[in-house]
Design an enzyme around this catalytic site. Structure first.
Site, PDB file in Angstrom:
ATOM      1  N   GLY A 102       0.843  -1.191   0.000  1.00  0.00           N
ATOM      2  CA  GLY A 102       0.000   0.000   0.000  1.00  0.00           C
ATOM      3  C   GLY A 102       0.871   1.230   0.000  1.00  0.00           C
ATOM      4  O   GLY A 102       0.745   2.100   0.867  1.00  0.00           O
ATOM      5  N   GLU A 125       0.633  -1.299  -4.793  1.00  0.00           N
ATOM      6  CA  GLU A 125      -0.494  -0.385  -4.644  1.00  0.00           C
ATOM      7  C   GLU A 125      -1.641  -0.867  -5.523  1.00  0.00           C
ATOM      8  O   GLU A 125      -1.435  -1.211  -6.681  1.00  0.00           O
ATOM      9  CB  GLU A 125      -0.070   1.034  -5.049  1.00  0.00           C
ATOM     10  CG  GLU A 125      -1.162   2.069  -5.066  1.00  0.00           C
ATOM     11  CD  GLU A 125      -1.844   2.252  -3.729  1.00  0.00           C
ATOM     12  OE1 GLU A 125      -3.091   2.178  -3.702  1.00  0.00           O
ATOM     13  OE2 GLU A 125      -1.143   2.463  -2.709  1.00  0.00           O
ATOM     14  N   ASN A 169      -2.936  -6.610  -5.615  1.00  0.00           N
ATOM     15  CA  ASN A 169      -3.730  -6.796  -4.406  1.00  0.00           C
ATOM     16  C   ASN A 169      -2.890  -7.637  -3.452  1.00  0.00           C
ATOM     17  O   ASN A 169      -2.818  -8.858  -3.574  1.00  0.00           O
ATOM     18  CB  ASN A 169      -5.048  -7.499  -4.738  1.00  0.00           C
ATOM     19  CG  ASN A 169      -5.974  -7.580  -3.531  1.00  0.00           C
ATOM     20  OD1 ASN A 169      -5.539  -7.459  -2.378  1.00  0.00           O
ATOM     21  ND2 ASN A 169      -7.256  -7.793  -3.783  1.00  0.00           N
ATOM     22  N   SER A 170      -2.270  -6.963  -2.498  1.00  0.00           N
ATOM     23  CA  SER A 170      -1.337  -7.643  -1.590  1.00  0.00           C
ATOM     24  C   SER A 170      -2.029  -8.635  -0.669  1.00  0.00           C
ATOM     25  O   SER A 170      -1.379  -9.510  -0.102  1.00  0.00           O
ATOM     26  CB  SER A 170      -0.579  -6.607  -0.758  1.00  0.00           C
ATOM     27  OG  SER A 170       0.125  -5.720  -1.595  1.00  0.00           O
ATOM     28  N   LEU A 189       2.335   0.995   6.223  1.00  0.00           N
ATOM     29  CA  LEU A 189       2.356   2.366   6.738  1.00  0.00           C
ATOM     30  C   LEU A 189       1.020   3.053   6.496  1.00  0.00           C
ATOM     31  O   LEU A 189       0.569   3.173   5.359  1.00  0.00           O
ATOM     32  CB  LEU A 189       3.479   3.160   6.058  1.00  0.00           C
ATOM     33  CG  LEU A 189       4.862   2.492   6.074  1.00  0.00           C
ATOM     34  CD1 LEU A 189       5.887   3.388   5.392  1.00  0.00           C
ATOM     35  CD2 LEU A 189       5.292   2.130   7.486  1.00  0.00           C
ATOM     36  N   ASP A 192      -5.469   1.478   5.621  1.00  0.00           N
ATOM     37  CA  ASP A 192      -6.887   1.776   5.814  1.00  0.00           C
ATOM     38  C   ASP A 192      -7.347   1.173   7.147  1.00  0.00           C
ATOM     39  O   ASP A 192      -7.219  -0.033   7.356  1.00  0.00           O
ATOM     40  CB  ASP A 192      -7.683   1.175   4.659  1.00  0.00           C
ATOM     41  CG  ASP A 192      -9.147   1.612   4.654  1.00  0.00           C
ATOM     42  OD1 ASP A 192      -9.637   2.040   5.713  1.00  0.00           O
ATOM     43  OD2 ASP A 192      -9.784   1.512   3.597  1.00  0.00           O
ATOM     44  N   GLU A 269       0.790  10.433   3.976  1.00  0.00           N
ATOM     45  CA  GLU A 269      -0.033  10.370   5.184  1.00  0.00           C
ATOM     46  C   GLU A 269       0.768  10.774   6.410  1.00  0.00           C
ATOM     47  O   GLU A 269       0.268  11.475   7.296  1.00  0.00           O
ATOM     48  CB  GLU A 269      -0.594   8.954   5.364  1.00  0.00           C
ATOM     49  CG  GLU A 269      -1.719   8.613   4.416  1.00  0.00           C
ATOM     50  CD  GLU A 269      -2.930   9.499   4.609  1.00  0.00           C
ATOM     51  OE1 GLU A 269      -3.263   9.825   5.764  1.00  0.00           O
ATOM     52  OE2 GLU A 269      -3.538   9.908   3.598  1.00  0.00           O
TER      53      GLU A 269
END
Length: 292
Positions: A102, A125, A169-170, A189, A192, A269
């Site tokens: 991500g 990602e 899609n990890s 890190l 969500d 973020e």
């Protein structure tokens, strides 16, 4: 409402613009006499999309059936030969070692790449536009680095050839990309938080997923988690503490760790939390030795 034409918008969304006379680094022109089409550092506002994606919906994703079938030459051309040009029977011993799951807009990757130029790093990602932004950012930065004179203070060791990004899609496909024990570091890190109870199954740290992370992380490797949501921090720490193959690393042992500092501060973020003077919660775990 912007008055840009449809064609202009499509061109912006297609990727970075080019210029025949200027190279751009950190938004500043650094060369005016290069007769090649030069990429420009992409601007985030042309790559925006929803902050989160539904990981349970089938996406049109490309992924190999197994790590052996993955072609890394497009991601790390300096380290991997094209399949058609590699001598028969030859094997490349270089492997991706660090994964940022991500990765967002690639802040951690770009911070760590020059610090560890011999380590291959991959951002993963799921959002298409964000992945494209990081791809374009890396391509433009590599080009700028290749055009800088060797004595330039802006020239970074490795020229960012050791970093790349892939749309994936990890939660589903990590073992498709990485062999058993291949990674030495995995980063989660500001993931969500999925606040609602019925959404907790979509969190990136769950007992089932930890088995996969333990599979691809080598013994002694480190799993990093950073978040500004205390509830999520406690959730991740709880499940990691209860997994037999992850050992918590005491905070004092991490003091002064440049990698952890980059993980805390270099992402979009992370910077947003700092601007808002918010709290950050950190938990790091070392992969235990395999049981005999």
């Amino acid at each position: 409402m912007s008055k840009r034409t449809h064609d202009q918008v499509e061109q912006m969304e297609a990727g970075p613009s080019t210029s025949g006379s200027n190279a751009i680094t950190n938004g500043v022109v650094t060369s005016a006499d290069v007769n090649v089409g030069l990429l420009q550092i992409p601007q985030k506002r042309f790559y925006r999309q929803r902050a989160h994606a539904n990981v349970f919906v089938d996406h049109e994703l490309d992924y190999p059936k197994s790590p052996a079938e993955m072609d890394w030459s497009l991601h790390y051309p300096q380290y991997f030969a094209l399949p058609d040009t590699q001598p028969e029977g030859a094997q490349n011993t270089k492997k991706v070692e660090w994964a940022d799951v991500g990765c967002g807009f690639g802040g951690l990757l770009m911070a760590l790449a020059p610090m560890f130029p011999d380590t291959l790093m991959l951002g993963m990602e799921i959002r298409m536009s964000v992945t494209k932004y990081v791809t374009d950012r890396i391509a433009a930065t590599r080009q700028v680095q290749s055009l800088l004179p060797s004595e330039s203070t802006e020239k970074q060791q490795g020229g960012y050839q050791n970093v790349s990004v892939i749309r994936a899609n990890s939660m589903k496909h990590m073992p498709n990309f990485f062999e058993k024990g291949q990674l030495s570091k995995i980063f989660f890190l500001f993931p969500d938080p999925h606040f609602k109870n019925r959404k907790h199954k979509a969190r990136i740290i769950t007992p089932g997923l930890l088995a996969e992370y333990a599979y691809i992380l080598r013994p002694g490797g480190i799993l990093y988690t950073v978040t500004d949501v205390k509830d999520l921090h406690e959730w991740m720490a709880y499940h990691l503490n209860n997994h037999p193959l992850f050992i918590p690393i005491p905070n004092e042992e991490l003091e002064g760790d440049a990698i952890l500092e980059a993980a805390r501060t270099s992402t979009e973020e992370g910077k947003k939390v700092e601007r808002n003077k918010g709290d950050k919660w950190v938990a790091c775990f070392r992969r235990a030795d395999n049981p005999e």
